[in-house]
Write a protein that holds these residues in place. Structure first.
Motif, PDB file in Angstrom:
ATOM      1  N   GLU A 299       0.821  -1.205   0.000  1.00  0.00           N
ATOM      2  CA  GLU A 299       0.000   0.000   0.000  1.00  0.00           C
ATOM      3  C   GLU A 299       0.857   1.256   0.000  1.00  0.00           C
ATOM      4  OE1 GLU A 299      -3.000   0.050   2.982  1.00  0.00           O
ATOM      5  OE2 GLU A 299      -3.587  -2.010   2.564  1.00  0.00           O
TER       6      GLU A 299
ATOM      7  N   THR B 227       1.859   1.883  -3.566  1.00  0.00           N
ATOM      8  CA  THR B 227       0.745   2.422  -4.344  1.00  0.00           C
ATOM      9  C   THR B 227       0.545   3.896  -4.020  1.00  0.00           C
ATOM     10  OG1 THR B 227      -0.302   0.241  -4.294  1.00  0.00           O
ATOM     11  CG2 THR B 227      -1.669   2.108  -4.942  1.00  0.00           C
ATOM     12  N   GLY B 228       0.619   4.244  -2.741  1.00  0.00           N
ATOM     13  CA  GLY B 228       0.492   5.642  -2.332  1.00  0.00           C
ATOM     14  C   GLY B 228       1.593   6.504  -2.931  1.00  0.00           C
TER      15      GLY B 228
ATOM     16  N   LEU C  16       3.215   5.860  -5.686  1.00  0.00           N
ATOM     17  CA  LEU C  16       2.966   5.931  -7.124  1.00  0.00           C
ATOM     18  C   LEU C  16       1.904   6.983  -7.435  1.00  0.00           C
ATOM     19  CD1 LEU C  16       3.647   4.728  -9.885  1.00  0.00           C
ATOM     20  CD2 LEU C  16       1.823   3.076  -9.524  1.00  0.00           C
ATOM     21  N   TYR C  17       0.823   7.020  -6.665  1.00  0.00           N
ATOM     22  CA  TYR C  17      -0.208   8.049  -6.862  1.00  0.00           C
ATOM     23  C   TYR C  17       0.368   9.452  -6.646  1.00  0.00           C
ATOM     24  CZ  TYR C  17      -3.906   4.531  -6.993  1.00  0.00           C
ATOM     25  OH  TYR C  17      -4.711   3.477  -7.331  1.00  0.00           O
ATOM     26  N   PHE C  18       1.166   9.605  -5.597  1.00  0.00           N
ATOM     27  CA  PHE C  18       1.797  10.887  -5.311  1.00  0.00           C
ATOM     28  C   PHE C  18       2.695  11.310  -6.470  1.00  0.00           C
ATOM     29  CE2 PHE C  18       5.478  13.212  -3.597  1.00  0.00           C
ATOM     30  CZ  PHE C  18       4.826  14.340  -3.109  1.00  0.00           C
TER      31      PHE C  18
ATOM     32  N   ILE D  59       2.526  10.367  -9.627  1.00  0.00           N
ATOM     33  CA  ILE D  59       1.697  10.690 -10.803  1.00  0.00           C
ATOM     34  C   ILE D  59       1.068  12.077 -10.649  1.00  0.00           C
ATOM     35  CG2 ILE D  59      -0.425  10.063 -12.023  1.00  0.00           C
ATOM     36  CD1 ILE D  59       0.362   7.116 -11.536  1.00  0.00           C
ATOM     37  N   ILE D  60       0.594  12.401  -9.462  1.00  0.00           N
ATOM     38  CA  ILE D  60       0.000  13.719  -9.226  1.00  0.00           C
ATOM     39  C   ILE D  60       1.048  14.820  -9.402  1.00  0.00           C
ATOM     40  CG2 ILE D  60      -0.979  15.211  -7.416  1.00  0.00           C
ATOM     41  CD1 ILE D  60      -2.503  12.706  -6.440  1.00  0.00           C
TER      42      ILE D  60
END
Length: 149
Positions: A2, A5-6, A8-10, A12-13
């Motif tokens: 997790e 994933t967090g 990766l989202y950060f 991408i943003i």
């Protein structure tokens, strides 16, 4: 997992924010550049593809703008899907890579030349404003002498 994933989202943003900021900065620069060159701001600065053309046009000429857009389009892949039929329009991979690199280099070079040209226009406008203010003062003095006699 997790945490990955967090992250990766950060990531991408952050990338999306950087792209949006760069796009807005380019559009604002092109708006001001167009105002200096043509006397009025251009809406084309905010339209994709049109802003690439506008950069080439303002920096050199229309042909440069068309060339930049052509390099960009040729380095892309277009996928059309009509019902269940998919049509893929693209050049061979190595040619796309070469054209993409050529576009990137040409875009950066034209952007640098555009920034330099904008700087020269700004300094010329300041000099011409100073000269015109001096000329206005001289004309005002001559008018005062003429009407006071």
């Amino acid at each position: 997992m997790e945490a990955m994933t967090g992250f990766l989202y950060f990531f991408i943003i952050i990338i999306i924010l950087i792209v949006v900021i760069c796009y807005a900065a380019l559009a604002i620069f092109l708006t001001h550049f167009s105002e200096k060159m043509e006397g009025e701001p251009s809406v084309m600065a905010w339209i994709p593809f049109a802003n690439i053309y506008l950069l080439g046009k303002l920096t050199f000429n229309k042909d440069t703008g068309y060339g930049l857009v052509a390099l960009f389009v040729l380095s892309c892949t277009l996928t059309l899907q009509i019902d269940k039929t998919t049509i893929i329009l693209s050049l061979p991979g190595i040619v796309q890579a070469i054209l993409g690199a050529a576009f990137a280099g040409a875009f950066v070079a034209v952007l640098i030349f555009g920034i330099r040209k904008y700087g020269r226009l700004s300094s010329k406008n300041k000099e011409s404003n100073i000269k015109s203010n001096k000329e206005i003062e001289e004309i005002a003095k001559e008018n005062d002498k003429f009407f006071n006699n």
